[in-house]
Design an enzyme around this catalytic site. Structure first.
Site, PDB file in Angstrom:
ATOM      1  CG  ASP A 144      -3.725   2.644   5.395  1.00 38.57           C
ATOM      2  OD1 ASP A 144      -3.601   3.446   4.447  1.00 38.57           O
ATOM      3  OD2 ASP A 144      -4.246   2.959   6.480  1.00 38.57           O
ATOM      4  CG  ASP A 176      -2.125   0.906   1.051  1.00 44.69           C
ATOM      5  OD1 ASP A 176      -2.322   1.425  -0.070  1.00 44.69           O
ATOM      6  OD2 ASP A 176      -2.892   1.092   2.027  1.00 44.69           O
ATOM      7  N   GLY A 177       0.292   2.370  -0.337  1.00 40.91           N
ATOM      8  CA  GLY A 177       1.007   3.643  -0.340  1.00 40.91           C
ATOM      9  C   GLY A 177       0.149   4.727   0.275  1.00 40.91           C
ATOM     10  CG  ASP A 179      -5.584   0.162  -1.179  1.00 42.21           C
ATOM     11  OD1 ASP A 179      -4.673   0.557  -1.940  1.00 42.21           O
ATOM     12  OD2 ASP A 179      -5.686   0.565   0.000  1.00 42.21           O
ATOM     13  CG  HIS A 190      -9.224   2.649   4.830  1.00 42.67           C
ATOM     14  ND1 HIS A 190      -8.170   2.754   5.725  1.00 42.67           N
ATOM     15  CD2 HIS A 190      -8.918   3.468   3.793  1.00 42.67           C
ATOM     16  CE1 HIS A 190      -7.276   3.612   5.252  1.00 42.67           C
ATOM     17  NE2 HIS A 190      -7.704   4.054   4.080  1.00 42.67           N
TER      18      HIS A 190
END
Length: 260
Positions: free
Chosen positions: A141, A14-15, A78, A131
């Site tokens: 995240d 994730d970023g 995501d 999320h």
């Protein structure tokens, strides 16, 4: 497992970025079939969310290059931008000399070229909504956000073994406690063993935990627990919602199938 190499069974990345553009961070993790995990992360002072998403994926691919992988392994993300870029847009970009359909230059070409070179045969990307309660996505995240805020989160390392709290953890804790200072296990291992032993005591005593307490024990963001109405497995335990924002740990014999 004998002498068989321990394979990677799960991967995620994730970023995050504050300001977009602004300070950014990325996070990634690998889970191994013995229950251990390796976490990765980093920061950039001036970047974008998309660049951090790509950087996290690149870190995973580079880490996986020399590791044995389970045949069903997928990379969880995501980022539709990452998935569409690799699976849908990449071939057209290269045919057009790294130009988009409208003729403009492809953004983040440097990272796309590195990702293209780092591709691994048979490794697919799978989208997960951000999320949404997926523990690996939420952990990545949390790592990415921490780095984007200038923090240095504690990252798990592969050398932390998964042990059963009744036998392995207790024996290892006693061994560490009785060793000379120069022979003590790494602090990260001691921390893991303490968490496992604590989890077993909480389950044996039937204690209830509030969201913040459970999140600290599981090392996940508190937001991960929101909306979870059904029991789910964590290591050798079942986490069972009690209502009113409380949970209880039960030994894994409670009937839920553990994830493969």
């Amino acid at each position: 497992m004998g002498d068989r190499p321990v394979r990677v069974v799960a991967a995620a990345c994730d970023g995050a970025c504050s300001g977009n553009p602004g300070p950014g961070g990325w996070g990634a993790l690998l889970r191994f079939e013995d229950g251990s995990r390796r976490e990765l992360g980093g920061a950039a002072p001036a970047t974008t969310n998309n660049r951090m998403e790509l950087t996290g994926a690149l870190a995973v691919l580079e880490a996986l290059r020399d590791l044995p992988r389970h045949p069903d392994l997928v990379l969880l993300t995501d980022s539709r931008y990452l998935i569409d870029g690799l699976d849908k847009w990449m071939a057209g970009w290269k045919r057009k000399g790294w130009r988009t359909a409208s003729g403009g230059a492809v953004l983040n070409r440097d990272l796309w070229e590195l990702l293209d070179a780092a591709r691994l045969p048979g490794l697919a990307l799978r989208h997960v909504r951000g999320h949404s309660g997926d523990p690996d996505n939420d952990r990545c995240d949390a790592i990415a956000v921490a780095y984007s805020r200038g923090q240095a989160p504690a990252l798990a390392v592969e050398s932390q073994p998964a042990v059963t709290p009744e036998v392995g953890a207790k024996a290892l804790v006693e061994e560490v406690a009785g060793a000379d200072a120069g022979d003590r296990a790494p602090r990260s291992l001691q921390t893991l063993l303490s968490r496992l032993e604590l989890a077993d005591r909480l389950a044996a005593g039937g204690y209830s935990l509030r969201a913040m307490e459970l999140a600290r024990l599981l090392e996940v963001p508190t937001a991960t627990l929101e909306g979870k109405g059904d029991p789910w497995p964590w290591r050798d335990w079942i986490v069972r919602p009690l209502g009113n924002g409380c949970w209880r740990l039960e030994r894994g014999a409670g009937g839920l199938a553990r994830p493969q």
